[in-house]
Design a protein around this motif. Structure first.
Motif, PDB file in Angstrom:
ATOM      1  N   UNK A  51       0.993  -1.018  -0.104  1.00  0.00           N
ATOM      2  CA  UNK A  51       0.066  -0.064  -0.133  1.00  0.00           C
ATOM      3  C   UNK A  51       0.631   1.222  -0.042  1.00  0.00           C
ATOM      4  N   UNK A  52       2.034   1.225  -0.351  1.00  0.00           N
ATOM      5  CA  UNK A  52       2.951   2.394  -0.104  1.00  0.00           C
ATOM      6  C   UNK A  52       3.225   2.806   1.228  1.00  0.00           C
ATOM      7  N   UNK A  53       3.968   3.791   1.567  1.00  0.00           N
ATOM      8  CA  UNK A  53       4.274   4.221   2.910  1.00  0.00           C
ATOM      9  C   UNK A  53       5.299   5.469   2.938  1.00  0.00           C
ATOM     10  N   UNK A  54       5.640   5.603   4.085  1.00  0.00           N
ATOM     11  CA  UNK A  54       6.509   6.800   4.267  1.00  0.00           C
ATOM     12  C   UNK A  54       7.744   6.399   5.196  1.00  0.00           C
ATOM     13  N   UNK A  55       9.017   6.835   4.825  1.00  0.00           N
ATOM     14  CA  UNK A  55      10.207   6.329   5.557  1.00  0.00           C
ATOM     15  C   UNK A  55      10.737   7.800   5.966  1.00  0.00           C
TER      16      UNK A  55
ATOM     17  N   UNK B 153      10.857  10.146   2.815  1.00  0.00           N
ATOM     18  CA  UNK B 153      10.732   9.183   1.445  1.00  0.00           C
ATOM     19  C   UNK B 153       9.399   8.777   1.465  1.00  0.00           C
ATOM     20  N   UNK B 154       8.922   9.085   0.400  1.00  0.00           N
ATOM     21  CA  UNK B 154       7.331   8.601   0.259  1.00  0.00           C
ATOM     22  C   UNK B 154       7.356   7.655  -0.900  1.00  0.00           C
ATOM     23  N   UNK B 155       7.147   6.376  -0.663  1.00  0.00           N
ATOM     24  CA  UNK B 155       6.988   5.213  -1.685  1.00  0.00           C
ATOM     25  C   UNK B 155       5.500   4.916  -1.796  1.00  0.00           C
TER      26      UNK B 155
END
Length: 177
Positions: free
Chosen positions: A28-32, A82-84
Motif C-alpha cells: 500500500x505504499x508508505x513513508x520513511x 521518503x514517500x514510496x
C-alpha cells in the motif's frame, strides 16, 4: 508519533531501509522518515543534499524493478521524507527477495505470497488461472438432474423451480444431489 504499517523511522541512512522500500512498493505504499529515531524523536541529518543522493542511489542500485518514490528534504529539522508509492510492476525485489510490512516490522514474503505478488504484477488473480485438471462446468449437475428427475432441458429457471438455487445463498441441496 510511532512507527506503523505505513510509517518507518530511520535515524541514519543504512541499507536496512531498502527492505521497507520493497515492502511499501509491493503493497500500500508508505513513508520513511530519515533523521528520526525509533521513538519518533527528531535527530536530524548532517548533510541533506548528500543524504538524498545516497538514498536515491541505494534505491536505484538495489531495488528491481524501479519503484515509484519521492524524496522531500526538510531544511528546518534536517530530516528527509521518503514517500514510496504502491507499484504496478510487482514484485519489487531487494537482493532477489520480496518484502511486506507486518505491523511495524518488515519481513520477507513466503512462497505463496510471492506467487500472488507475481500474479498481481501481471494483473491476474489465482481465481483467473486456468485449471487443466478440472472440468468446471455444470455438465455433472445436468447429468444428475436428468438421471434423478428426468429433466431434459437445464436452465436457471429449472434450478429455481426445483428450489436448487437460493437467490441469497446460491446452490443448496434440496433435490438430494
Amino acid at each position: 508519533m510511532r512507527e506503523t504499517r505505513n510509517l518507518e523511522f530511520k535515524e541514519t541512512i543504512t541499507s536496512t531501509f531498502l527492505k521497507t522500500v520493497s515492502a511499501f512498493s509491493n503493497y500500500d505504499g508508505g513513508t520513511i522518515l530519515f533523521g528520526v529515531d525509533d521513538d519518533g524523536n527528531i535527530k536530524g541529518l548532517s548533510d541533506l543534499i548528500k543524504s538524498c543522493l545516497d538514498i536515491e542511489n541505494k534505491i536505484n542500485d538495489t531495488i528491481s524493478p524501479q519503484p515509484d518514490y519521492v524524496l522531500e528534504p526538510n531544511e528546518v529539522n534536517k530530516t528527509i521524507k521518503l514517500i514510496v508509492k504502491s507499484g504496478l510492476q510487482k514484485p519489487y525485489l531487494y537482493k532477489s527477495k520480496a518484502y511486506k510490512r507486518n505491523d511495524s516490522a518488515t519481513i520477507e514474503v513466503d512462497t505463496l505470497e510471492f506467487s500472488r505478488l507475481v500474479l498481481e504484477g501481471k494483473n491476474i488473480s489465482f481465481e483467473e488461472l486456468p485449471c487443466k485438471d478440472q472440468n468446471l462446468t455444470f455438465h455433472f449437475l445436468e447429468e444428475q438432474l436428468e438421471k434423478s428427475i428426468q429433466i431434459n432441458s437445464f436452465t436457471l429457471d429449472t434450478l429455481k423451480t426445483l428450489n436448487l438455487y437460493d437467490n441469497n445463498n446460491g446452490y443448496n441441496n434440496a433435490a438430494g444431489l
